[in-house]
Each structure stands twice: as structure tokens, then as C-alpha cells.
Design a protein around this motif. Structure first.
Motif, PDB file in Angstrom:
ATOM      1  N   ASN A 153       0.609   2.441 -16.360  1.00  0.00           N
ATOM      2  CA  ASN A 153       0.627   1.088 -15.819  1.00  0.00           C
ATOM      3  C   ASN A 153       0.755   1.125 -14.314  1.00  0.00           C
ATOM      4  N   LEU A 154       0.073   0.184 -13.665  1.00  0.00           N
ATOM      5  CA  LEU A 154       0.181   0.078 -12.226  1.00  0.00           C
ATOM      6  C   LEU A 154       0.897  -1.216 -11.898  1.00  0.00           C
ATOM      7  N   TYR A 155       1.925  -1.107 -11.080  1.00  0.00           N
ATOM      8  CA  TYR A 155       2.664  -2.294 -10.652  1.00  0.00           C
ATOM      9  C   TYR A 155       2.435  -2.485  -9.164  1.00  0.00           C
ATOM     10  N   ILE A 156       2.249  -3.721  -8.786  1.00  0.00           N
ATOM     11  CA  ILE A 156       2.153  -4.021  -7.365  1.00  0.00           C
ATOM     12  C   ILE A 156       3.233  -5.033  -7.044  1.00  0.00           C
ATOM     13  N   PHE A 157       4.022  -4.702  -6.055  1.00  0.00           N
ATOM     14  CA  PHE A 157       5.108  -5.584  -5.645  1.00  0.00           C
ATOM     15  C   PHE A 157       4.933  -5.957  -4.190  1.00  0.00           C
ATOM     16  N   GLN A 158       5.391  -7.142  -3.846  1.00  0.00           N
ATOM     17  CA  GLN A 158       5.392  -7.481  -2.425  1.00  0.00           C
ATOM     18  C   GLN A 158       6.654  -8.251  -2.121  1.00  0.00           C
ATOM     19  N   ASP A 159       6.940  -8.339  -0.857  1.00  0.00           N
ATOM     20  CA  ASP A 159       8.170  -9.043  -0.510  1.00  0.00           C
ATOM     21  C   ASP A 159       7.954 -10.547  -0.580  1.00  0.00           C
TER      22      ASP A 159
ATOM     23  N   PHE B  89       7.228  14.876  -7.569  1.00  0.00           N
ATOM     24  CA  PHE B  89       7.352  13.526  -7.042  1.00  0.00           C
ATOM     25  C   PHE B  89       6.739  13.427  -5.653  1.00  0.00           C
ATOM     26  N   GLU B  90       6.161  12.254  -5.389  1.00  0.00           N
ATOM     27  CA  GLU B  90       5.609  12.012  -4.056  1.00  0.00           C
ATOM     28  C   GLU B  90       6.549  11.105  -3.285  1.00  0.00           C
ATOM     29  N   CYS B  91       6.283  10.998  -2.000  1.00  0.00           N
ATOM     30  CA  CYS B  91       7.114  10.133  -1.157  1.00  0.00           C
ATOM     31  C   CYS B  91       6.201   9.432  -0.160  1.00  0.00           C
ATOM     32  N   VAL B  92       6.613   8.243   0.268  1.00  0.00           N
ATOM     33  CA  VAL B  92       5.773   7.486   1.201  1.00  0.00           C
ATOM     34  C   VAL B  92       6.620   6.805   2.263  1.00  0.00           C
ATOM     35  N   TRP B  93       5.974   6.582   3.412  1.00  0.00           N
ATOM     36  CA  TRP B  93       6.577   5.819   4.509  1.00  0.00           C
ATOM     37  C   TRP B  93       6.086   4.382   4.429  1.00  0.00           C
ATOM     38  N   ASN B  94       6.893   3.457   4.949  1.00  0.00           N
ATOM     39  CA  ASN B  94       6.331   2.124   5.124  1.00  0.00           C
ATOM     40  C   ASN B  94       5.592   2.116   6.463  1.00  0.00           C
TER      41      ASN B  94
ATOM     42  N   SER C  28      10.857  10.511 -20.034  1.00  0.00           N
ATOM     43  CA  SER C  28       9.411  10.469 -20.219  1.00  0.00           C
ATOM     44  C   SER C  28       8.807   9.375 -19.347  1.00  0.00           C
ATOM     45  N   LYS C  29       9.642   8.490 -18.846  1.00  0.00           N
ATOM     46  CA  LYS C  29       9.150   7.423 -17.970  1.00  0.00           C
ATOM     47  C   LYS C  29       9.454   7.818 -16.535  1.00  0.00           C
ATOM     48  N   LYS C  30       8.472   8.385 -15.907  1.00  0.00           N
ATOM     49  CA  LYS C  30       8.708   8.876 -14.560  1.00  0.00           C
ATOM     50  C   LYS C  30       7.743   8.236 -13.576  1.00  0.00           C
ATOM     51  N   ILE C  31       8.234   7.989 -12.383  1.00  0.00           N
ATOM     52  CA  ILE C  31       7.361   7.441 -11.345  1.00  0.00           C
ATOM     53  C   ILE C  31       7.116   8.533 -10.326  1.00  0.00           C
ATOM     54  N   ILE C  32       5.938   9.091 -10.427  1.00  0.00           N
ATOM     55  CA  ILE C  32       5.562  10.200  -9.559  1.00  0.00           C
ATOM     56  C   ILE C  32       4.787   9.701  -8.351  1.00  0.00           C
ATOM     57  N   HIS C  33       3.896   8.739  -8.610  1.00  0.00           N
ATOM     58  CA  HIS C  33       2.963   8.303  -7.570  1.00  0.00           C
ATOM     59  C   HIS C  33       3.280   6.892  -7.118  1.00  0.00           C
ATOM     60  N   THR C  34       3.421   6.748  -5.808  1.00  0.00           N
ATOM     61  CA  THR C  34       3.641   5.417  -5.240  1.00  0.00           C
ATOM     62  C   THR C  34       2.831   5.324  -3.955  1.00  0.00           C
ATOM     63  N   ALA C  35       2.595   4.090  -3.516  1.00  0.00           N
ATOM     64  CA  ALA C  35       1.872   3.902  -2.256  1.00  0.00           C
ATOM     65  C   ALA C  35       2.429   2.671  -1.558  1.00  0.00           C
ATOM     66  N   TRP C  36       2.387   2.693  -0.243  1.00  0.00           N
ATOM     67  CA  TRP C  36       2.871   1.561   0.540  1.00  0.00           C
ATOM     68  C   TRP C  36       1.729   1.081   1.430  1.00  0.00           C
ATOM     69  N   HIS C  37       1.522  -0.209   1.417  1.00  0.00           N
ATOM     70  CA  HIS C  37       0.505  -0.822   2.266  1.00  0.00           C
ATOM     71  C   HIS C  37       0.729  -0.390   3.714  1.00  0.00           C
ATOM     72  N   PRO C  38      -0.340  -0.122   4.466  1.00  0.00           N
ATOM     73  CA  PRO C  38      -0.176   0.408   5.825  1.00  0.00           C
ATOM     74  C   PRO C  38       0.550  -0.516   6.797  1.00  0.00           C
ATOM     75  N   SER C  39       0.507  -1.822   6.558  1.00  0.00           N
ATOM     76  CA  SER C  39       1.168  -2.683   7.533  1.00  0.00           C
ATOM     77  C   SER C  39       2.084  -3.735   6.900  1.00  0.00           C
ATOM     78  N   GLU C  40       1.868  -4.040   5.654  1.00  0.00           N
ATOM     79  CA  GLU C  40       2.693  -5.083   5.044  1.00  0.00           C
ATOM     80  C   GLU C  40       3.653  -4.493   4.022  1.00  0.00           C
ATOM     81  N   ASN C  41       4.546  -5.322   3.567  1.00  0.00           N
ATOM     82  CA  ASN C  41       5.498  -4.881   2.553  1.00  0.00           C
ATOM     83  C   ASN C  41       4.945  -5.116   1.164  1.00  0.00           C
ATOM     84  N   ILE C  42       3.912  -4.363   0.875  1.00  0.00           N
ATOM     85  CA  ILE C  42       3.316  -4.388  -0.466  1.00  0.00           C
ATOM     86  C   ILE C  42       3.320  -2.954  -0.959  1.00  0.00           C
ATOM     87  N   ILE C  43       3.835  -2.760  -2.152  1.00  0.00           N
ATOM     88  CA  ILE C  43       3.876  -1.400  -2.690  1.00  0.00           C
ATOM     89  C   ILE C  43       3.171  -1.335  -4.037  1.00  0.00           C
TER      90      ILE C  43
END
Lengths: 276, 448
Positions: free
Chosen positions: B439-445, B347-352, B417-432
Motif C-alpha cells: 500500500n502507498l500512503y500519501i500524507f500532507q500537512d 531501511f531508507e531515510c529521507v530529508w525534507n 511483517s509490517k515494515k516501512i522500508i521506502h519513504t519519500a518526501w516532496h522536494p519543497s512541500e510537506n508531502i510524504i
């Protein structure tokens, strides 16, 4: 006894993983195989140590606290050395033969991990033999499971006999080698006898050879292809020795010695390896 | 609701992209293997198991709909790596993209590094909206003209054309790794980068492909004594001489390249002593660090092991500053997870952007966020059944024991079997960006 069943299961699963990693696309993953081998080692320790029930598990844990001295001293007192017992070990039946030498070596191994000032040559040899014997035992135990033979009750009476034999090699240190060779040939006999057994046993053994091969192949620059068993065995010695400064230098020499002994004695293994 | 902290603000699905299905044919190549925003957040790159890279670009905000933030649409797609065969070792080299890292933008073109197990490539992604027309020696279709028919000369001119985005490989950094590359990291000097495999870290100059410098080598003289491998490495975000690497034993080493050419001796060593009460067959596996990330500030380090995320202060080596339990309910299931190989998931981890929130993935398409200030945490799910465009994500809860409430899910019902290994956080906004298998999901506040 649940420990033993669980540990055996984990050992089988681990060996299966190592074997499968060979045929995996992309080559052998070093990290995963290292982790699997660590689990295999832990399971093996428990599997071979459950004879001591809680005591040995505590011993494994307290390695880090360095309290093992107390435990092993106490246990040694309980079982005074006796060479005649050792002879008895060698002449007894095949299944017990297999189990007892392992336990003997396992006991020594636990001791040696703490006594870093002891002859490291000894410990490495033991650990390598442990490794080989544990694979034998995996093959053996799987056959036991299949045939549902009642081997377990036999082990308990033999345990005390084994323990008595344990401490003899302890004190000897380097003069240990002759009895070890003798034990090696025991394993050879049991290995050969195992080979002639039914196919599931053989399959496990062959899988083990492959596992070793895999382990070896992943060390991509090694040239001693013929010493598969030693490599697999002594990789455990590396994993096991916490005080790795001293053992390292001697591990290679003893590895070589043991390797030669191994190769002389374990012809069935070589055959399996050549086949792959 | 406070817009400064993402907590108190609900997350809304911006775009739910059906990644891969529209683009690729084979199923196996679908799985997304890396996700990365560029330094401005304008671009989002994904790499997959089939060696492909897809880059998404954020649309400019529309004046007509100021409340609707820019959506991410496909910008460029290219085949970065192909499967290869090492004849010497009889090994197949997977084309799966392990990591993508963007270079900071210095001109109109975008540059990224992508790597598989053995080779790092520098790709240039550039736009073309003009093409030259009016060649003398060839006609508009490209066919060569018969020189004897040419009676006049003309100067080719650039004519506008439909925008085309093309990706070209500019550098190929190969033959430097015996083992599998697990990380790449671009240095803050923008001149060098490092590539890391299980036992070695190499330093490269972005301009030079035929030479790399080995800066860390933990390969023992006798491979039989191998006890640990390198699992990840990263450069400090501001100090170009500093980097960290994590190990399979759960430790992190910080190194200073000014100290010596070969950084085998660390400057700092971060390790938390093992809790003996948690000892099991699998203690070593679950303590192996799968990801390490510097905070944007450069003051903290975050590490992910199988069950936890830890935040370390660079000034305190003895123990982490904060420890967050991601899915501790799995602790009793380690044996099954070992059998089905899930225990090896990295699993990976990210900072906002402000380093106040950290995010990491879990199973059942769950991902978790921890607010470092309020100590609140939330579990969210990335699944199309539960998500409609612009719908607010509902927090999820795993029922550990006792009576299961209506909306809770029990541990035994989790889909591993449904695992979320990779995530990313936008460098300045609340978009992940969250990758759930293929499948790729993009969420924002939500904007109020």
C-alpha cells in the motif's frame, strides 16, 4: 554454558541461511551472505572459546585494543607445553577428539590474530582447519543434542589436557605442519565416523557442504570449484585477519597447501559436494 | 501553528491509495520496492517487486477549493523489467525494481531511470493528445488499403484525442554488473549517472549504452579476503565530481572523480568508532549502512543503519554530527530478528526540502520523523484501520518497559511483517509518500 548453546544455535541458523540462499530466487546475495558469515564467525569464536569463559570474550573484544598479549601470555604460563599430551589427544575417544583439536586451534587462532609478525601461513591453516572442524562440530553437536548424550562433562577434564597441548604448536610456527596434518587425519576419522551415524548428522553436514558451495558460487568468477572447503575456510581467514596486508600474500599459498591436505583427507566431504 | 516547520503542524491523510489491488493480479508482485518524487514534486513514481512502475501525478490545485491541495492520481503504469534468466550462471534475475531516479525535466516529456539487479533502463513518459488521421495507404482501423483502389491523395492531419500517457524505453544499460545493483544516482551535470553493485560502481553517459566506466572497485584479488561490500552510493547534489558510497562495515567514503580515473582512494572517510559495550554477535550486521543521502544543501550526509539514523557534516570525518535512535528497543531482540531475517531489512531515510527534518521507517507500519532543530521526534503509523481521509495522524508510542499506557504498544506486540522500508518526501512541500508493503500512503500537512 549458555554461551555455548546460544552460539551453537546461531551457528546452525547461519548455516541454514547460507544454504537457503542458494535456492533463493534472484541468485545469491553477496551482502547478506557476508553478514551471515560474520555472525557465523563470531558465534564460532564464542562457541569454541567458552571454555575460557569470560577471559576469551574479553580477549575477542580487546583484540582491537591489542591487549591480548597479556592474556595469552598468562594462559600460556599456566599450561606448559607437553608433546605427550598431544599424543593423548589423538588417541582418545572420538567425541573428545573432535572438540579438543578445535579448541587447540581456536586458542592458537586467537593468539595469531594479534601476532601479525608471526607466521601467517600458520594462522591461515589453523583458521581453515578451525572452520572445517567447527562444521564437524556443528554436525556432531546436533547429534549430541538429539541423542541427549552426556558429552559435556567429559569435556572439562579433557580441557586441561587440551590446554597443555596448546602451547606446543605456538612456539613452533612453521614447523607446525606435520602435527597439523596429523590433526587433519583425526578429523577425517571423526568425519567418517560421523557420516556413518544417523541421518540428522549427515543432513547437517550435507547442508554445510551446500553452504560452502553457496559461498563459493557467489564468488562468481572463481574457477577452483573443487576447493570448496578451502574457500569457505579461508574466507574466514580473510575476515578474521585485521592486519590484512601481510597475511594476504601468504594466505593464498597456505590456502593451497591446506587445500591439498584437505582434499586428500576429507573424502566424505567431496562425496557430499559431488552429490550436489 | 507554524507552517514553516512541520512540527507544530499535524499531518493529514491526503490520499490513501489502495495500491496494486486494483492494478495487479498476483499477490507476490505487489510489494512496493521503491518510491521517488521527481524534482518538482509533480510526479511520484513507485516500483514494485513485479517489475512494474506506477507514476502518480499531482492534480492542479482547484480554484474552487483553495484549501484542498492537489491529489495524486495514477498517471502512467508500465512494465519496466521482466524476469530474466542468465543461462551461463543458471541464475534467475529478479524483475524487482530496486531504485527509480528521475531526471530533471528538460522538455515536455518526463524521464526516469529504473533498475533491477542487473539492468538500468531509461524510460520516457510522454503525453499524447493528438493523433494523425487520413493516411493514404491504410484506413482508420489500420488495415492496409489496396493500392489499386486509391484514386486521390490526401495529407494526414493531427486530430485531438483523449489524453494518453505512454512510456517508452529509450536506453537500456546492461551487462555491466556482476553483482546486484543496489543504487543508481543521476549526476548534477545531467549527462552522467552511476550504478552501484556490491563491489563496483560504474559511471555511464545517459546517451551511451554500450560503454560504462568503472570508477570504484573494491573487489579483492582473492575473493576469500572479502570483508566489506558497497551498500549505497550517491552523487553530490551540486558538485558533479563528488560522490559518496557507504559500506557494510558502517563507513562512508567520499570520492572526487578529478583525483583519478579509478576512485579506489577516497578523499574523505567517515566512520564512528564502535562502542565496545554494545558488542554482540550482530554488531557487524547492525552497523551495516542501508542508505546514504546527501542533504539538499550538499553540506550534510545522512546514513541509516539498523537501529539509528546519523547526520554527518562533510567537514568532520571522525564522528557524526547527530545520531537519532529509531527503535533502540530492538537492541535486545537482535537474535530473534536475525532468525526471522528482519535484521537484514534495508531501511531508507529521507530529508525534507529544507533539511530540517529527517524521516525513516520502522516496524508495525511505523515511521519516524526527527526535527533536527528542536530535537523533537514523532512516531506515526501508516495503516488504513487507523486512518480516515483527512483525519489527523495520531502520534504513536512504543512501550519499552514497565507499565503500558492505554495508547502505547508493547515491543512484543509489534508486527515485524509490517515494515516501512521506502519513504519519500516532496522536494519543497510537506508531502510524504510512505510505502507499507503493498500500500502507498500519501500524507500532507494540514492547511489552516
Amino acid at each position: 554454558m549458555e554461551y555455548k548453546v546460544e552460539a551453537h544455535r546461531i551457528m546452525s541458523i547461519s548455516l541454514g541461511k547460507i544454504y537457503n540462499s542458494r535456492v533463493q530466487r534472484g541468485g545469491i546475495k553477496l551482502h547478506k551472505n557476508l553478514l551471515v558469515s560474520l555472525v557465523l564467525r563470531s558465534a564460532r569464536q564464542v562457541y569454541l572459546s567458552d571454555y575460557y569463559s569470560g577471559a576469551c570474550l574479553n580477549a575477542a573484544q580487546s583484540e582491537r585494543e591489542g591487549n591480548e598479549w597479556d592474556i595469552t601470555d598468562t594462559e600460556r604460563e599456566k599450561f606448559p607445553p607437553s608433546t605427550t599430551e598431544c599424543d593423548r589427544v589423538e588417541s582418545s575417544e572420538e567425541p573428545q577428539q573432535n572438540e579438543r583439536p578445535e579448541k587447540e586451534r581456536e586458542y592458537r587462532e586467537n593468539d595469531d590474530e594479534v601476532k601479525s609478525d608471526q607466521a601467517d601461513c600458520t594462522s591461515t591453516l589453523q583458521q581453515e582447519q578451525n572452520q572445517n572442524s567447527s562444521l564437524d562440530s556443528v554436525a556432531k553437536v546436533s547429534s549430541e543434542t538429539l541423542q541427549e548424550t552426556i558429552k559435556e562433562p567429559k569435556e572439562s577434564p579433557s580441557d586441561s589436557a587440551l590446554a597443555e597441548c596448546d602451547s606446543t604448536p605456538e612456539a613452533n610456527g612453521e614447523s607446525h605442519q606435520p602435527p597439523k596434518t596429523h590433526v587433519c587425519s583425526n578429523r577425517k576419522r571423526s568425519a567418517e565416523e560421523t557420516e556413518s551415524g544417523d541421518s540428522p548428522k549427515k543432513k547437517t553436514k550435507v547442508a554445510s557442504s551446500n553452504a560452502k558451495e553457496g559461498e563459493e558460487a557467489e564468488e562468481m568468477d572463481t574457477s577452483n570449484v573443487s576447493n570448496l572447503i578451502t574457500i569457505f575456510g579461508s574466507s574466514f581467514s580473510g575476515l578474521l585477519s585485521k592486519d590484512d596486508v601481510k597475511p594476504e600474500s601468504e594466505a593464498e599459498d597456505s590456502g593451497q597447501l591446506c587445500c591439498d591436505q584437505m582434499l586428500k583427507n576429507l573424502n566424505p566431504w567431496s562425496t557430499a559436494i559431488v552429490a550436489f | 501553528k507554524n507552517e514553516i516547520s512541520p512540527f507544530g503542524v499535524d499531518f493529514e491523510i491526503l490520499v490513501s491509495l489502495v495500491y496494486i489491488k486494483a492494478l495487479l493480479c498476483s499477490v507476490a508482485a505487489d510489494i512496493i520496492s521503491t518510491v521517488e518524487f521527481n524534482s518538482t514534486g509533480e510526479l511520484l513514481a513507485t516500483g514494485d517487486k513485479g517489475g512494474r512502475v506506477v507514476v502518480f501525478q499531482r492534480e492542479q490545485e482547484s480554484k474552487n477549493q483553495p484549501h484542498r491541495r492537489g491529489e495524486y492520481n495514477v498517471y502512467s503504469t508500465f512494465q519496466s523489467h521482466e524476469p530474466e534468466f542468465d543461462y551461463l550462471k543458471s541464475l534467475e534475475i529478479e524483475e524487482k525494481i530496486n531504485k527509480i531516479r528521475w531526471l530533471p525535466q528538460q522538455n515536455a516529456a518526463y524521464f526516469l531511470l529504473s533498475t533491477n539487479d542487473k539492468t538500468v533502463k531509461l524510460w520516457k513518459i510522454s503525453e499524447r493528445d493528438k493523433r494523425p488521421e487520413g493516411y493514404n495507404l491504410k484506413d482508420e482501423d489500420g488495415r492496409i488499403r489496396d493500392p489499386t483502389t486509391i484514386t486521390t491523395l490526401r495529407v494526414p492531419v493531427l486530430q485531438p484525442m483523449d489524453l494518453m500517457v505512454e512510456a517508452t524505453p529509450r536506453r537500456v544499460f546492461s551487462n555491466a554488473h556482476t553483482y546486484h545493483i543496489n543504487s543508481i544516482s543521476v549526476n548534477s551535470d545531467y549527462e552522467t549517472f552511476m550504478s552501484t553493485d556490491d563491489l563496483r560502481i560504474n559511471l555511464w553517459n545517459l546517451e551511451i549504452t554500450n560503454r560504462s566506466f568503472n570508477i570504484v572497485d573494491i573487489k579483492p584479488a582473492n575473493m576469500e579476503e572479502l570483508t566489506e561490500v558497497i551498500t549505497a552510493a550517491e552523487f553530490h547534489p551540486h558538485q558533479c565530481n563528488t560522490f559518496v558510497y557507504s559500506s557494510s562495515k558502517g563507513s562512508i567514503r567520499l570520492c572526487d572523480m578529478r583525483a583519478s580515473a579509478l576512485c579506489d582512494n577516497h578523499s574523505k572517510f567517515f566512520e564512528e568508532p564502535e562502542d565496545p559495550s554494545n558488542r554482540s554477535f550482530f554488531s557487524e550486521i547492525i552497523s551495516s549502512i542501508s542508505d546514504v543521502k546527501f542533504s539538499h544543501s550538499g553540506r550534510y550526509l545522512m546514513t541509516r543503519d539498523y537501529l539509528t539514523v546519523k547526520v554527518w557534516d562533510l567537514n568532520m570525518e571522525s564522528k557524526p554530527l547527530e545520531t537519532y535512535q529509531v527503535h533502540d528497543y530492538l537492541r535486545s531482540k537482535l537474535c530473534s530478528l536475525y532468525e526471522n531475517d528482519c535484521i537484514f531489512d534495508k531501511f531508507e531515510c529521507v530529508w525534507n526540502g529544507s533539511d530540517s527534518v529527517i524521516m525513516t521507517g520502522s516496524y508495525n507500519n511505523f515511521f519516524r520523523m526527527f526535527d533536527r532543530n528542536t530535537k523533537r521526534d514523532v512516531t506515526l503509523e501508516a495503516s488504513r484501520e487507523n486512518s480516515k481521509p483527512r483525519a489527523i495522524l495520531k502520534p504513536r508510542k512504543v512501550c519499552v518497559g514497565g507499565k503500558r499506557r492505554k495508547d502505547e504498544i508493547s515491543v512484543d506486540s509489534l508486527d515485524f511483517s509490517k515494515k516501512i522500508i521506502h519513504t519519500a518526501w516532496h522536494p519543497s512541500e510537506n508531502i510524504i509518500a510512505v510505502a507499507a508493503t503493498n500500500n502507498l500512503y500519501i500524507f500532507q500537512d494540514k492547511v489552516n
